[in-house]
Scaffold this motif. Structure first.
Motif, PDB file in Angstrom:
ATOM      1  N   GLY A 100      46.560  46.563  32.695  1.00 16.99           N
ATOM      2  CA  GLY A 100      45.969  45.304  33.237  1.00 16.99           C
ATOM      3  C   GLY A 100      46.912  44.200  32.735  1.00 16.99           C
ATOM      4  O   GLY A 100      47.422  43.350  33.690  1.00 16.99           O
ATOM      5  N   GLU A 101      47.105  43.964  31.570  1.00 19.86           N
ATOM      6  CA  GLU A 101      47.858  42.761  31.107  1.00 19.86           C
ATOM      7  C   GLU A 101      49.266  42.933  31.630  1.00 19.86           C
ATOM      8  O   GLU A 101      49.796  41.777  32.131  1.00 19.86           O
ATOM      9  CB  GLU A 101      47.991  42.823  29.690  1.00 19.86           C
ATOM     10  CG  GLU A 101      46.724  42.226  28.934  1.00 19.86           C
ATOM     11  CD  GLU A 101      46.883  42.480  27.332  1.00 19.86           C
ATOM     12  OE1 GLU A 101      47.013  41.373  26.496  1.00 19.86           O
ATOM     13  OE2 GLU A 101      46.923  43.620  26.897  1.00 19.86           O
ATOM     14  N   PHE A 104      49.427  41.898  35.417  1.00 19.26           N
ATOM     15  CA  PHE A 104      49.195  40.500  35.767  1.00 19.26           C
ATOM     16  C   PHE A 104      50.029  39.468  34.734  1.00 19.26           C
ATOM     17  O   PHE A 104      49.964  38.261  34.795  1.00 19.26           O
ATOM     18  CB  PHE A 104      47.779  39.980  35.756  1.00 19.26           C
ATOM     19  CG  PHE A 104      47.049  40.565  36.835  1.00 19.26           C
ATOM     20  CD1 PHE A 104      47.067  39.933  38.154  1.00 19.26           C
ATOM     21  CD2 PHE A 104      46.260  41.863  36.513  1.00 19.26           C
ATOM     22  CE1 PHE A 104      46.312  40.550  39.345  1.00 19.26           C
ATOM     23  CE2 PHE A 104      45.608  42.661  37.514  1.00 19.26           C
ATOM     24  CZ  PHE A 104      45.648  41.792  38.906  1.00 19.26           C
ATOM     25  N   GLU A 108      48.810  35.620  35.860  1.00 19.57           N
ATOM     26  CA  GLU A 108      47.612  35.611  35.009  1.00 19.57           C
ATOM     27  C   GLU A 108      46.484  35.284  35.900  1.00 19.57           C
ATOM     28  O   GLU A 108      46.532  34.197  36.502  1.00 19.57           O
ATOM     29  CB  GLU A 108      47.606  34.861  33.731  1.00 19.57           C
ATOM     30  CG  GLU A 108      48.293  35.745  32.692  1.00 19.57           C
ATOM     31  CD  GLU A 108      49.626  35.513  32.675  1.00 19.57           C
ATOM     32  OE1 GLU A 108      50.323  34.660  33.542  1.00 19.57           O
ATOM     33  OE2 GLU A 108      50.451  36.066  31.919  1.00 19.57           O
ATOM     34  N   ARG A 109      45.332  35.997  35.825  1.00 17.09           N
ATOM     35  CA  ARG A 109      44.175  35.745  36.460  1.00 17.09           C
ATOM     36  C   ARG A 109      43.499  34.492  35.465  1.00 17.09           C
ATOM     37  O   ARG A 109      43.467  34.259  34.474  1.00 17.09           O
ATOM     38  CB  ARG A 109      43.088  36.951  36.681  1.00 17.09           C
ATOM     39  CG  ARG A 109      43.765  37.996  37.144  1.00 17.09           C
ATOM     40  CD  ARG A 109      43.919  37.689  38.769  1.00 17.09           C
ATOM     41  NE  ARG A 109      45.263  37.206  38.896  1.00 17.09           N
ATOM     42  CZ  ARG A 109      45.710  36.868  40.194  1.00 17.09           C
ATOM     43  NH1 ARG A 109      44.732  37.109  40.912  1.00 17.09           N
ATOM     44  NH2 ARG A 109      46.914  36.185  40.197  1.00 17.09           N
ATOM     45  N   ILE A 115      42.315  32.561  30.273  1.00 16.49           N
ATOM     46  CA  ILE A 115      42.512  33.880  30.911  1.00 16.49           C
ATOM     47  C   ILE A 115      41.283  34.637  31.392  1.00 16.49           C
ATOM     48  O   ILE A 115      40.536  34.714  30.410  1.00 16.49           O
ATOM     49  CB  ILE A 115      43.745  34.752  30.263  1.00 16.49           C
ATOM     50  CG1 ILE A 115      45.035  33.927  30.447  1.00 16.49           C
ATOM     51  CG2 ILE A 115      43.597  36.089  31.140  1.00 16.49           C
ATOM     52  CD1 ILE A 115      46.093  34.899  29.593  1.00 16.49           C
ATOM     53  N   TRP A 117      39.889  37.741  31.487  1.00 16.89           N
ATOM     54  CA  TRP A 117      39.952  39.007  31.323  1.00 16.89           C
ATOM     55  C   TRP A 117      39.244  40.101  32.314  1.00 16.89           C
ATOM     56  O   TRP A 117      39.547  41.086  32.631  1.00 16.89           O
ATOM     57  CB  TRP A 117      39.913  39.447  29.779  1.00 16.89           C
ATOM     58  CG  TRP A 117      41.010  39.163  28.911  1.00 16.89           C
ATOM     59  CD1 TRP A 117      40.700  37.967  27.923  1.00 16.89           C
ATOM     60  CD2 TRP A 117      42.436  38.928  29.052  1.00 16.89           C
ATOM     61  NE1 TRP A 117      41.641  37.379  27.563  1.00 16.89           N
ATOM     62  CE2 TRP A 117      42.701  38.098  28.126  1.00 16.89           C
ATOM     63  CE3 TRP A 117      43.145  39.758  29.841  1.00 16.89           C
ATOM     64  CZ2 TRP A 117      44.216  38.112  27.839  1.00 16.89           C
ATOM     65  CZ3 TRP A 117      44.378  39.840  29.546  1.00 16.89           C
ATOM     66  CH2 TRP A 117      44.950  38.780  28.447  1.00 16.89           C
ATOM     67  N   THR A 120      40.789  40.011  35.425  1.00 15.45           N
ATOM     68  CA  THR A 120      42.257  40.799  35.241  1.00 15.45           C
ATOM     69  C   THR A 120      41.880  42.299  35.367  1.00 15.45           C
ATOM     70  O   THR A 120      42.480  42.856  36.178  1.00 15.45           O
ATOM     71  CB  THR A 120      42.689  40.532  33.897  1.00 15.45           C
ATOM     72  OG1 THR A 120      42.991  39.078  33.829  1.00 15.45           O
ATOM     73  CG2 THR A 120      44.073  41.297  33.693  1.00 15.45           C
ATOM     74  N   TYR A 121      41.000  42.889  34.405  1.00 13.85           N
ATOM     75  CA  TYR A 121      40.762  44.075  34.462  1.00 13.85           C
ATOM     76  C   TYR A 121      40.029  44.547  35.697  1.00 13.85           C
ATOM     77  O   TYR A 121      40.380  45.880  36.020  1.00 13.85           O
ATOM     78  CB  TYR A 121      40.011  44.621  32.962  1.00 13.85           C
ATOM     79  CG  TYR A 121      40.888  44.422  31.855  1.00 13.85           C
ATOM     80  CD1 TYR A 121      42.182  45.385  31.916  1.00 13.85           C
ATOM     81  CD2 TYR A 121      40.737  43.516  30.987  1.00 13.85           C
ATOM     82  CE1 TYR A 121      42.925  45.206  30.767  1.00 13.85           C
ATOM     83  CE2 TYR A 121      41.512  43.588  29.911  1.00 13.85           C
ATOM     84  CZ  TYR A 121      42.718  44.295  29.813  1.00 13.85           C
ATOM     85  OH  TYR A 121      43.499  43.930  28.543  1.00 13.85           O
ATOM     86  N   ALA A 124      42.992  44.872  38.224  1.00 22.43           N
ATOM     87  CA  ALA A 124      43.847  45.937  38.010  1.00 22.43           C
ATOM     88  C   ALA A 124      43.168  47.419  38.350  1.00 22.43           C
ATOM     89  O   ALA A 124      43.882  48.089  38.789  1.00 22.43           O
ATOM     90  CB  ALA A 124      44.131  45.831  36.441  1.00 22.43           C
TER      91      ALA A 124
END
Lengths: 512, 386
Positions: A100-101, A104, A108-109, A115, A117, A120-121, A124
């Motif tokens: 995920g990291e 992005f 970045e989200r 951020i 997370w 993001t995840y 992702a």
């Protein structure tokens, strides 16, 4: 005819000394898969770098029209904001970050200072599903295989709202199954309306996915074929890529007497240096005679470099087993020094990383592997060293202002020649050349082939490791075919064709 | 004109050294270059040159630095104090034991760095704590002094004047002249040799110009020292070390290997160079030179203190970088490092004479270090892009 998504007009790009692209035209329609083929150094990657803004606007001539407006990209960010995303041949993932990291990274989200997370995840995971990757988005990149990493790259591109996806040799390091999976994914995206450009050497893959095929040669467009309407055959593509009969590209070698066997290995086995028990080279046997050029053909990751390094003073791998005979006498080589003393030379495929000291002049690079020839009791005779370096500079026609010039500033072809002179200076009987013409222009290639011919005429043995089949067929007296660490075939020059060699590789691959 | 520019670019640090010297010579009303102060400068900074030469070998192998140097100086100094002063051992035997101790410390550190491949930064950081601790244990936290006369004389004395000159030390001047002559003879012999064999040589006027410059520096220095007490032993020691290491790095296969490992370790390895051994030897050598520096320091201070050698590693590292060593390894030279060390020495000494507050001195030193290197980096960057 569908709408044109991208049009590149008369693109010309010059590097100091080389014209990498010469009036190249490329038209890509919306919703198609467009393949670009060409030999190494034909300009494919350079063209894509121009498109993505790695080479900024102004450093090239010509026009780029995308969605009917002219684009002037100054950096990758500019092209990405338009939905043009490129996936490079070498994967650009951070091993100690999660999937995920990585997806992005730079995108970045959440806000700049915080951020999110969760977002993001979540995103992702959604994208991972669409690419058919069955992994948690929190898994670290280092824990998944190359095939899956390639899918993460695709997912990363999707996360950027990609409209035009460019893949630079995406299957080069993948096995058959992973390659098929990736290609099917591209076909599926096509159905959903995405446009892709794929750069590849593998003709069977191209005829499987591509709608159109543009052929590049020596920095110029040769033709664009339509997979549906044109008569597309592999011969036609190869002819376009190579452009001339294979024979002209390689200097003739006549009257070289092939003598006795100089090196032989029997049942050679090498384990991976980190994962012992994982065999990288399996029961390999080969032999070479004086005055002979043998080739070892195979795809990337076939184990050729590993084989060569393990012979060259155990420079790779653990648990090395097998017999090594030089001039009929069984010997053991435990380090590079012993290998050099037994007159073996290994010329690396990575001249910048493993071959040369870039910050040092030609003189120092030339003598490094055999200092005792220009020194007495550990004291260097500088004058003798200069003479030796000059001798090789003239012999190999190295273009430099003097032997005191740093190799950093030389062109790829000249660097390769310095690397060759470094190893010719050690007076070897057996020379292993690993991809000696990678990334150098056609003229310099020809010169290197001439050097190879001179060397065998002096009774030396040359082992040529190369992924360029035309080169192997054009230069070698005899060709070994290697795949997944094993020898899967051997063919004499007169019987060798690209189809036969590729066929042997593919056949052996399916059995596993 | 282009030639002049090139010469200037190649010798930026030398020029900076000359400029700093002139500035301080003027602002201290000439006190900086008074014979007594020049002698003082040499004995004050001798240890820096010795340590910097060793540090250069470590930096050459790939930008690695040895942080344990100061602590090794303290430990070997403590050992010297214990053996010579407390136990009253023969001084030659004691010196030999101290040098062996230095080598053993180097073997220990070199083993972890070269063969187990723990980063040099970490191993020597551990060493910095470890050897300082051992020094404190040996000395029990106390300072040992004084050292016997015969030991102090070894390091603190001057080459005696056999001609008994009254205001001038004639031997000293004679030695200066002899060294100049030897230099000229070596240069002309190599010139004749080269032309005879038909090798390329530098232009004759450049060789002569260089010889004139170097000889005049040597003779001026010898006259200056002659007006004081003559040639200090410290200068003899550092002279020998500098010549030996300059020779090793520029003219021998071992030196070439050092540069090769720093320039591209993988390429060096595939060229048959035992890279582990090169790395190992450079740390053994560093500790050995630290031991020599320790012996010089205890003699100068006439005591072995547990706090001796604090921050010496920083002086050595600073000299290397000011002297043009690359922070990534593979580039740098012994003469350059000597220039760096002298630069630092003059800066310290000049500021002390002017009576600048020692706290301010530290800040200025930091800025000068950064400025010197920035100047060097930027000028090289420009040269590349020109």
């Amino acid at each position: 005819m569908a709408k044109l998504l991208l049009e590149m007009k008369k693109i010309t790009k010059t590097f100091p000394g080389v014209k990498a692209l010469d009036n190249v035209n490329l038209q890509v329609e919306e919703g198609e898969i467009h393949a670009i083929v060409g030999e190494n150094g034909a300009g494919k990657s350079t063209l894509m770098k121009v498109l993505s803004g790695v080479h900024p606007y102004g450093s090239y001539e010509g026009k780029i029209l995308y969605e009917e407006e002219e684009c002037k990209f100054n950096e990758i960010r500019d092209s990405e904001s338009k939905g043009i995303v490129i996936i490079h041949q070498e994967l650009a993932l951070v091993p100690y970050m999660s999937i995920g990291e990585n997806m992005f990274l730079g995108n970045e989200r959440g806000s700049k200072l915080s951020i999110s997370w969760e977002e993001t995840y979540n995103q992702a995971s959604k994208i991972l599903k669409t690419v058919g990757l069955n992994e948690s988005s929190r898994t670290l990149i280092k824990d998944i295989g190359v095939g899956k990493q390639q899918l993460v790259e695709v997912a990363k591109a999707l996360a950027k709202n990609v409209k035009l996806l460019i893949l630079d040799e995406p299957t080069a390091s993948l096995n058959e199954t992973d390659s098929k999976k990736l290609l099917d994914l591209l076909l599926q995206f096509k159905k959903e309306g995405m446009t892709s450009i794929i750069i590849s050497h593998k003709l069977n893959e191209i005829s499987y996915v591509a709608d159109k095929i543009t052929i590049l040669r020596d920095g110029a467009t040769i033709e664009t074929l339509d997979n549906k309407t044109d008569e597309v055959s592999e011969e036609r593509i190869i002819n376009g890529m190579v452009g001339r009969a294979l024979t002209d590209r390689f200097p003739k070698r006549e009257g070289v007497k092939i003598g006795e066997t100089s090196l032989e290995i029997i049942d050679w086995n090498v384990d991976h240096p980190l994962y012992s028990g994982r065999k990288v080279v399996k029961n390999v046997s080969l032999h070479i005679k004086k005055g002979e050029v043998i080739g070892v053909a195979g795809l990337m990751g076939a184990g050729r470099t590993e084989l060569a390094l393990s012979i060259f003073g155990k420079s790779y791998g653990t648990n090395i087993k097998g017999k090594l005979l030089i001039h009929g006498e069984e010997i053991k080589l435990n380090n590079v020094k012993q290998a050099i003393d037994k007159k073996i030379a290994y010329i690396t495929e990575d001249r910048k990383g493993d071959g040369l000291i870039l910050s040092n002049p030609i003189r120092i690079n030339t003598t490094l592997a055999k200092m005792d020839k220009v020194s007495e009791r550990g004291v260097i005779d500088m004058d003798q060293e200069v003479l030796a370096a000059k001798e090789y500079k003239n012999k190999l026609n190295i273009k430099a202002t003097s032997v005191e010039q740093d190799v950093d500033n030389l062109s790829g072809g000249n660097q390769q020649k310095v690397l060759l002179s470094k190893w010719m200076f050690t007076d070897p009987d057996i020379m292993i050349l690993d991809e000696p013409t990678r990334g150098i222009d056609v003229g310099a290639k020809y010169e290197i082939y001439c050097i190879i011919n001179d060397l065998v005429a002096q009774g030396k043995s040359i082992i040529l490791l190369s992924s360029e089949l035309p080169e192997v067929i054009g230069m070698c007296d005899r060709i070994y075919i290697m795949n997944e660490g094993q020898m899967v075939g051997e063919v004499m020059k007169k019987d060798a064709t690209q189809e036969y060699i590729m066929g042997q590789i593919l056949k052996s691959g399916k059995g596993v | 004109m282009i030639k002049v520019k090139e010469v200037l670019k190649k010798n930026t640090m030398l020029i900076a050294l000359v400029v700093v010297t002139i500035i301080f010579a003027i602002s201290t009303n000439g006190i900086l270059l008074v014979p007594g102060n020049v002698t003082n400068l040499i004995s004050q900074n001798g240890y820096v040159v010795v340590l910097a030469v060793g540090m250069l070998m470590c930096i050459l192998t790939g930008g690695n630095i040895d942080l344990s140097v100061g602590s090794v100086v303290a430990l070997v100094g403590a050992l010297a104090g214990k053996l010579i002063v407390t136990k009253g051992l023969n001084i030659w035997l004691s010196i030999a034991l101290c040098l062996i101790a230095g080598i053993l410390i180097g073997v220990w550190q070199g083993f972890w760095i070269a063969y187990i491949r723990i980063p040099a930064f970490i191993v020597t950081l551990a060493g910095m704590l470890l050897w300082r601790g051992v020094a404190l244990i040996i000395l029990d936290g106390l300072t040992i002094s004084p050292f016997p006369e015969n030991y102090l004389n070894l390091f603190n004395s001057y080459i005696p004047d056999v001609f008994n000159g009254t205001s001038l030390n004639i031997t000293c001047i004679l030695i200066g002249v002899v060294i100049s002559l030897i230099y000229i003879i070596i240069q002309s012999m190599s010139y004749i040799n080269k032309t005879k064999k038909g090798y390329q040589t530098e232009k004759l006027y450049i060789i002569i110009l260089k010889a004139v410059l170097i000889c005049s520096i040597i003779i001026t220095l010898s006259i200056t020292l002659a007006r004081h007490k003559g040639i200090p032993m410290t200068l003899v020691i550092i002279g020998v070390i500098v010549i030996v290491y300059a020779y090793i790095t520029s003219k021998t296969v071992a030196g070439r290997h050092l540069y090769a490992v720093g320039g591209n370790e993988k390429a060096a390895k595939l060229s048959g160079i035992n890279t582990n051994k090169v790395l190992f030897m450079s740390y053994v050598n560093m500790a050995f030179l630290s031991a020599i520096a320790a012996l010089m320091c205890v003699a100068r201070f006439n005591s072995a203190a547990p706090t001796a050698g604090t921050n010496y590693e920083m002086d050595a590292i600073g000299s290397c970088y000011i002297g043009g060593a690359s922070a990534y390894g593979g580039a740098g030279s012994v003469p350059g490092v000597v220039i760096g060390a002298v630069f630092m020495g003059i800066l310290n000494n000049g500021m002390s004479i002017r009576g600048i507050d020692s706290n301010v001195q530290k800040a200025i030193k930091g800025l000068v270090l950064l400025a010197a290197i920035a100047f060097d980096v930027i000028s090289k960057y420009r040269a590349k892009n020109a």
